[in-house]
Design a protein around this motif. Structure first.
Motif, PDB file in Angstrom:
ATOM      1  N   TYR A   1      -2.051  -0.803  11.207  1.00 50.81           N
ATOM      2  CA  TYR A   1      -2.254  -0.360  10.095  1.00 50.81           C
ATOM      3  C   TYR A   1      -1.860   1.218   9.923  1.00 50.81           C
ATOM      4  O   TYR A   1      -2.164   1.842  10.961  1.00 50.81           O
TER       5      TYR A   1
ATOM      6  N   THR B   1       3.464   2.167   0.103  1.00 51.99           N
ATOM      7  CA  THR B   1       3.642   0.961  -0.272  1.00 51.99           C
ATOM      8  C   THR B   1       5.102   0.781  -1.025  1.00 51.99           C
ATOM      9  O   THR B   1       5.704  -0.477  -1.005  1.00 51.99           O
TER      10      THR B   1
ATOM     11  N   CYS C   1       0.514   2.438  -6.120  1.00 52.77           N
ATOM     12  CA  CYS C   1       0.701   1.484  -4.902  1.00 52.77           C
ATOM     13  C   CYS C   1       1.237   0.001  -5.303  1.00 52.77           C
ATOM     14  O   CYS C   1       0.717  -0.309  -6.256  1.00 52.77           O
TER      15      CYS C   1
ATOM     16  N   PHE D   1       1.865  -4.634  -0.473  1.00 54.19           N
ATOM     17  CA  PHE D   1       1.739  -4.130   0.571  1.00 54.19           C
ATOM     18  C   PHE D   1       0.579  -3.332   0.650  1.00 54.19           C
ATOM     19  O   PHE D   1       0.190  -2.609   1.511  1.00 54.19           O
ATOM     20  N   PHE D   2      -0.402  -3.195  -0.270  1.00 48.22           N
ATOM     21  CA  PHE D   2      -1.665  -2.514  -0.269  1.00 48.22           C
ATOM     22  C   PHE D   2      -2.601  -3.424   0.313  1.00 48.22           C
ATOM     23  O   PHE D   2      -3.534  -4.193  -0.388  1.00 48.22           O
ATOM     24  N   TRP D   3      -2.786  -3.293   1.612  1.00 51.61           N
ATOM     25  CA  TRP D   3      -3.691  -4.659   2.346  1.00 51.61           C
ATOM     26  C   TRP D   3      -5.166  -4.289   2.056  1.00 51.61           C
ATOM     27  O   TRP D   3      -6.092  -5.325   2.037  1.00 51.61           O
TER      28      TRP D   3
ATOM     29  N   SER E   1      -5.035   4.087   1.095  1.00 49.40           N
ATOM     30  CA  SER E   1      -4.605   2.935   0.887  1.00 49.40           C
ATOM     31  C   SER E   1      -3.797   2.641   2.409  1.00 49.40           C
ATOM     32  O   SER E   1      -3.118   3.556   2.668  1.00 49.40           O
TER      33      SER E   1
ATOM     34  N   ILE F   1      -1.117   0.393   4.803  1.00 47.36           N
ATOM     35  CA  ILE F   1      -0.035  -0.653   5.113  1.00 47.36           C
ATOM     36  C   ILE F   1      -0.318  -1.502   6.327  1.00 47.36           C
ATOM     37  O   ILE F   1      -0.854  -0.775   7.438  1.00 47.36           O
TER      38      ILE F   1
ATOM     39  N   ARG G   1       6.837  -2.736   6.559  1.00 43.42           N
ATOM     40  CA  ARG G   1       5.400  -3.285   5.675  1.00 43.42           C
ATOM     41  C   ARG G   1       5.487  -4.498   5.435  1.00 43.42           C
ATOM     42  O   ARG G   1       6.499  -5.188   4.959  1.00 43.42           O
TER      43      ARG G   1
ATOM     44  N   SER H   1       4.139  -7.907   3.781  1.00 41.03           N
ATOM     45  CA  SER H   1       3.339  -8.268   2.544  1.00 41.03           C
ATOM     46  C   SER H   1       1.853  -9.064   2.713  1.00 41.03           C
ATOM     47  O   SER H   1       1.815  -9.624   3.757  1.00 41.03           O
ATOM     48  N   CYS H   2       1.105  -8.517   2.005  1.00 40.86           N
ATOM     49  CA  CYS H   2      -0.383  -9.212   2.072  1.00 40.86           C
ATOM     50  C   CYS H   2      -0.471 -10.480   1.453  1.00 40.86           C
ATOM     51  O   CYS H   2      -1.366 -11.241   1.474  1.00 40.86           O
TER      52      CYS H   2
END
Length: 287
Positions: free
Chosen positions: A160, A169, A189, A193-195, A227, A229, A252, A254-255
């Protein structure tokens, strides 16, 4: 930046700019308190507020410890924890902004100080936790496992990254194509990609509602809210076109629809591809 703790009953946790945080410390502090109902079955809720740093009497708080910023809040059972980055390594500068790899995340309770001296990341693989108040494994002492040990282990895995000035992001091309504005990177953001979006969401809403544009700029410039990633960031020096330069790569994950290969496959009902990774690479030359 520092995290400081007030005495219990009621317990308060404050994020305040430290003496060496930046050349121009933020004039805004963030204070957390838990609101506990009279009924045992009632879940506690978090009361957070931004207030001028000068209005906080630091004599009511402990000396605290330095941190890199806040990732948000999380509720576990009947407790609420503030997640902060306590250790990070600088990877390199990308687009003139330093990028850091998160190496340790700590969770501090708003209700009790019982976990203040217990690291959330286990230090002994045999136990999954550490001996209470020691910081090292001792088989003769009872093992106390932090309630946030699982999530802290994931966030402290080294996968991270954050930056206090750049929006990781989005690609640099997306940033160049976007019309110039005064919006902070926290306002734009990419949710894919904003975990830590769900952890930080309530604080972002509070920031939007209670702070002026100037106060937001002051707060964001000091990196109090981060924030993160998940992926990889790296850069190396290289010879480009006969001169000195730098080649960097940012990937990055994706969440959305992420997971192990047997649990996340194909496309979900919303069109998200399993374990989607966006990769950007760029080079820069030194005049």
């Amino acid at each position: 930046m520092w995290i400081r703790f007030a005495a219990d009953n009621p317990r308060a946790v404050a994020l305040v700019p430290g003496p060496s945080a930046t050349a121009h410390p933020s004039s805004v502090a963030l204070v957390f308190q838990a609101v506990v109902g009279h009924s045992y079955a009632a879940a506690p809720r978090c009361d957070a507020r931004f207030q001028p740093t000068g209005s906080i009497d630091l004599r009511d708080f402990s000396a605290g410890r330095p941190i890199h910023g806040c990732l948000g809040v999380v509720q576990v059972a009947n407790d609420i924890f503030v997640a902060v980055v306590t250790d990070a390594l600088k990877v390199d500068d990308i687009a003139d902004n330093p990028v850091f790899r998160i190496t340790r995340v700590s969770f501090f309770s708003l209700i009790s100080n019982a976990y203040d001296e217990i690291e959330a990341v286990p230090s002994d693989p045999r136990s999954g936790g550490i001996a209470a108040n020691t910081g090292a494994y001792d088989q003769d002492q009872p093992v106390v496992i932090h309630p946030c040990a699982a999530i802290a282990k994931i966030l402290s895995s080294g996968s991270y990254f954050f930056s206090r000035g750049a929006d990781l992001t989005h690609s640099l091309q997306a940033g160049a194509d976007r019309p110039r504005s005064r919006h902070s990177y926290l306002d734009i953001c990419d949710p894919r990609f904003f975990w830590n979006r769900h952890m930080l969401g309530p604080l972002l809403e509070l920031r939007e509602r209670d702070l002026s544009t100037e106060q937001k700029r002051d707060l964001d410039g000091n990196g109090m809210l981060l924030s993160a990633i998940c992926g990889f960031v790296g850069a190396v020096d290289a010879r480009l076109d006969g001169g000195r330069g730098k080649v960097a790569i940012v990937s990055r994950l994706s969440c959305r629809h992420a997971g192990t290969r047997y649990n996340a496959r194909g496309v979900d009902d919303d069109g998200n591809v399993s374990n989607f990774v966006e990769v950007c690479n760029f080079r820069s030359t030194v005049d």
